[in-house]
Structure formats: structure tokens, C-alpha cells
Scaffold this active site. Structure first.
Site, short mmCIF file in Angstrom:
data_model
loop_
_atom_site.label_atom_id
_atom_site.label_comp_id
_atom_site.label_asym_id
_atom_site.label_seq_id
_atom_site.Cartn_x
_atom_site.Cartn_y
_atom_site.Cartn_z
N TYR A 8 -16.95 10.21 -14.77
CA TYR A 8 -17.01 11.05 -15.76
C TYR A 8 -18.43 10.88 -16.11
CZ TYR A 8 -16.09 6.68 -17.72
OH TYR A 8 -16.21 4.97 -17.83
N THR A 24 -18.93 0.04 -22.81
CA THR A 24 -17.99 -1.28 -22.32
C THR A 24 -18.77 -2.27 -21.66
OG1 THR A 24 -16.66 -0.52 -20.42
CG2 THR A 24 -15.69 -0.19 -22.73
N ASP A 25 -19.84 -1.50 -20.97
CA ASP A 25 -20.39 -2.52 -19.94
C ASP A 25 -21.29 -3.68 -20.62
OD1 ASP A 25 -21.59 -0.16 -17.47
OD2 ASP A 25 -19.53 -0.95 -17.69
N GLU A 71 -23.68 -31.42 -12.83
CA GLU A 71 -23.82 -30.91 -11.42
C GLU A 71 -25.55 -31.15 -11.37
OE1 GLU A 71 -20.79 -29.72 -9.53
OE2 GLU A 71 -22.80 -29.94 -8.90
N LYS A 120 -16.04 -8.63 -20.62
CA LYS A 120 -15.41 -7.45 -19.88
C LYS A 120 -14.93 -8.13 -18.35
CE LYS A 120 -16.13 -2.82 -18.07
NZ LYS A 120 -16.87 -1.56 -18.07
N THR A 180 -18.17 5.29 -22.74
CA THR A 180 -17.15 5.94 -22.39
C THR A 180 -16.27 6.51 -23.41
OG1 THR A 180 -17.01 4.93 -20.15
CG2 THR A 180 -15.07 5.81 -21.16
N SER A 193 -24.35 2.15 -21.99
CA SER A 193 -24.39 0.71 -22.49
C SER A 193 -25.29 -0.10 -21.52
CB SER A 193 -23.42 0.15 -23.24
OG SER A 193 -22.47 -0.54 -22.18
N1 DAS Z 1 -21.19 3.12 -18.17
C1 DAS Z 1 -20.16 2.57 -19.36
C2 DAS Z 1 -21.06 2.06 -20.57
O1 DAS Z 1 -21.56 3.05 -21.22
C3 DAS Z 1 -19.00 3.39 -19.56
C4 DAS Z 1 -18.17 2.42 -20.51
O2 DAS Z 1 -17.37 1.90 -20.04
O3 DAS Z 1 -18.49 2.60 -21.66
O4 DAS Z 1 -20.98 0.63 -20.85
#
Ligand code: DAS
Length: 368
Positions: A65, A131-132, A325, A204, A51, A98
């Protein structure tokens, strides 16, 4: 009325120069009055997509986006202030969202980071990333890149085209952190939303907010107006203190994740192993619990030299306790400690490049 700071500093300078400050030696006076400007750090920015390189159709599109569109030179040009904190240059390693990262992408990126870190003209490295799976890349790098130099992974939750986009300030703060000698030796870092987080712990925790990244054990510090402020340091092994070295790794064994939930069946782990998985990370309920309908299948897989690692789908504090567990000693299984399933997958894969002994793998989970 307070005397402006610059007047105070120049008065101090003069005071030092003429010896008004008791104990100020001649050398200190000379140094203080004639100190050369501090050398700016050389920071390399490796762009991978996400992103932070995204673009939406309008400024109102903060969540709708296309990721991985803006090239690294345009990313750097969008933050001219970077040159105030470091000498920066960029490389486009990938241009992908990602969620599509593969083991091969991880290995290639880590090898590039390792090679750059060995260069005398590189003081710090920033990786711009989606970020994923940002937390996975940050953990993999902290386990495999042998350097004390700052390595900072950064992303953004909104594309640069959106109102209140977070990418430019996140990038500025990441470069300032990578340029700071105080960032050295703390393992791979993640800077998001003014916080400096440990690449080991960070996850995240929200899917559409700028404050999405959290560590169950708290941030290491903050970066504000280009200055880093530290409040804690990592205690788990990392980078130069790691037994895993990306320079000696070319591929990762297949390790897959099976999710735990009510009415779970053994079909998923059985199918994953049939497809080639060498270990299963079980994302269990609660403290890594495994359904009674699934335990026998996992024990059968263990008997076929497939490792079983008990993690938990619960995030945000606490850790899977060995033999609580499930009787891990009896089953020869591994407890993932505080690592979430996606990070446990990476440590298990690296562990299998070194050993097939479950007790050694368990030691890795307690130490890294
Ligand atoms: N699809 C997500 C990624 O590329 C977009 C982001 O949040 O960076 O990880």
C-alpha cells in the site's frame, strides 16, 4: 439470575438518596443523585503520516500500500466514536512515511507538542505516526516535553483500506488513553493492539503483524472498550523530570550508528565521522561486543573527541553491561544500558547538547 447493572446502579442511587446505605452522608447523597456528566477531555490529534494514513489498491492489500495518503480530517471522520470519549480536533503536522523522519522533523513535532501541552484547553495529545520510527519519536518526546498531560503515539500495521485494518481501533484507544486522567504522569505512551506501552521501552519487534510492538519489560497496561487498565508505571526519568527541554533545543548534533557483525571493518564508523558525526553508536553483537578489527578505530575516534556508545543489535531483554565486553572505563566509552541503537542515538544527541563528558553521558544512560 444477575440483576442488570443499570438496575443495581439506580437502586444504589435511590438507596443513597434515601440514606439506606450506612455512612452515606447527605453531601454524598446529593452528589450521587445530582452529579453532572463528567466533562469530556479536549484531545488534539497531530497527524504525521504512516500506514495509519495509508491506502492500498484492494482490501486484500494488508502489506502492499502507500503510506501517508489520508489527511487528518478523514482519519477523524473514519472513527466517529472518538466523540464519545473526548472532544477531538486534528492538525496535519507532516504527511510522511516515518522511515523518512529527520532530526528536524522530530524537533518541530516536539515543539508543537510542547506548545499544545501548555494550553489550558488541551488535556491530552495523540500523535498518529508511521510505525517504522514510532519508537524513536515516542522516546524523543518523553525525553524533551515537560508536561504531565497524557501524550500518546499511535500507528497501525495495516492501511485503513485492508481487511481487518487495525488503525481505527488503535486511534480510538489512543484517544481514550489520552483522555484518561489515569494516563497522566506516566511519560509518553504508545497504544497499539489494545496495549499501553512505555514510549521509552517500546520497540517494533515484527514487520507485518498487528501485535508488532513490544517492550522488553512488558506493557504498562491495556486499553479495552475505551477504558485504561494499569499494571505498572515507568521508573526511568521522563517529561517533567527530564534535564532535556525541547523549548531550549533547536537542532540536534549528528550521531550515527555503525552495525556490528562477523567480518566487520572500521570503514563505516570512520566514514560516518568524516561526514560529520560527533558520536558513534555501535550496534554490537551480544552484550555490545565490538570486533577486534574495529576497536582500534573506535579508540582513535575517541581520541579525537568523538564519543563511542556501545549498544547491542540484540533486542528483547537484558542490557549492555559497562566494562563487561569492553573496558569502557579505560577507553572512556559509554554503555547504552538497555537502550537499542536507534534510541541510544537520540539520547546521545540530546546529551551532546549539554555535555562532552563521557561520565555524565553514562549517567544519562542509566537514568533515562
Ligand atoms: N512505512 C511505514 C512508516 O511510515 C508504514 C507504517 O508502518 O506506518 O513507518
Amino acid at each position: 439470575m444477575r440483576t442488570p447493572l443499570n438496575k443495581l446502579l439506580s437502586a444504589m442511587g435511590c438507596a443513597l438518596a434515601i440514606g439506606l446505605v450506612p455512612g452515606a452522608s447527605a453531601q454524598a447523597q446529593t452528589a450521587t443523585t445530582t452529579a453532572a456528566p463528567a466533562k469530556k477531555a479536549n484531545v488534539v490529534i497531530l497527524a504525521t503520516g504512516g500506514t495509519i494514513a495509508g491506502a492500498g489498491a484492494s482490501a486484500a492489500n494488508s502489506a502492499t500500500y502507500q503510506a501517508a495518503k489520508v489527511p487528518v480530517d478523514k482519519l477523524l471522520a473514519s472513527v466517529p466514536e472518538l466523540s464519545n470519549v473526548a472532544n477531538v480536533r486534528g492538525e496535519q503536522v507532516f504527511q510522511i512515511a516515518s522511515e523518512s523522519f529527520t532530526n528536524d522533523n522530530l524537533v518541530k513535532l516536539a515543539k508543537r507538542v510542547s506548545a499544545l501541552a501548555k494550553q489550558a484547553d488541551v488535556d491530552g495529545i495523540v500523535i498518529t505516526h508511521g510505525t517504522d520510527t514510532l519508537e524513536e519519536t515516542a522516546y524523543f518526546l518523553t525525553l524533551t516535553v515537560h508536561t504531565r498531560k497524557p501524550i500518546v503515539v499511535v500507528g497501525s500495521m495495516r492501511p485503513g483500506t485492508a481487511l481487518s485494518a487495525d488503525g481505527t481501533l488503535n486511534l480510538y484507544e489512543a484517544v481514550a488513553t489520552a483522555a484518561s486522567p489515569n494516563s497522566a504522569g506516566k511519560g509518553v505512551l504508545v497504544t497499539m493492539n489494545d496495549e499501553i506501552l512505555s514510549g521509552r521501552d517500546v520497540t517494533k519487534a515484527a514487520n507485518i503483524r498487528p501485535d508488532a510492538f513490544k517492550s522488553p519489560w512488558g506493557a504498562l497496561g491495556m486499553v479495552v472498550e475505551g477504558q485504561t487498565h494499569w499494571f505498572r508505571a515507568p521508573v526511568k526519568r521522563h517529561t517533567v523530570n527530564s534535564e532535556f527541554d525541547i523549548d531550549q533545543i533547536d537542532t540536534l548534533p549528528a550521531v550515527e550508528i555503525a552495525y556490528g557483525y562477523g567480518n566487520a571493518s572500521p570503514t563505516a564508523p570512520q566514514a560516518l565521522v568524516a561526514a560529520g558525526a560527533k558520536a558513534i553508536v555501535h550496534a554490537g553483537t551480544g552484550n555490545g561486543s565490538v570486533s577486534g578489527a574495529v576497536v582500534p578505530a573506535l579508540r582513535e575516534l575517541r581520541a579525537k573527541d568523538v564519543h563511542i556508545v556501545r549498544s547491542s543489535r540484540v533486542v528483547g531483554g537484558g542490557f549492555v553491561i559497562r566494562n563487561a565486553e569492553q573496558p569502557d572505563d579505560q577507553y572512556d566509552w559509554v554503555a547504552a544500558h538497555d537502550l537499542n541503537p536507534q534510541k541510544a542515538r537520540l539520547l546521545t544527541a540530546l546529551a551532546l547538547t549539554k555535555t562532552h563528558d563521557a561520565k555524565t553521558i553514562q549517567r544519562f544512560f542509566l537514568e533515562y
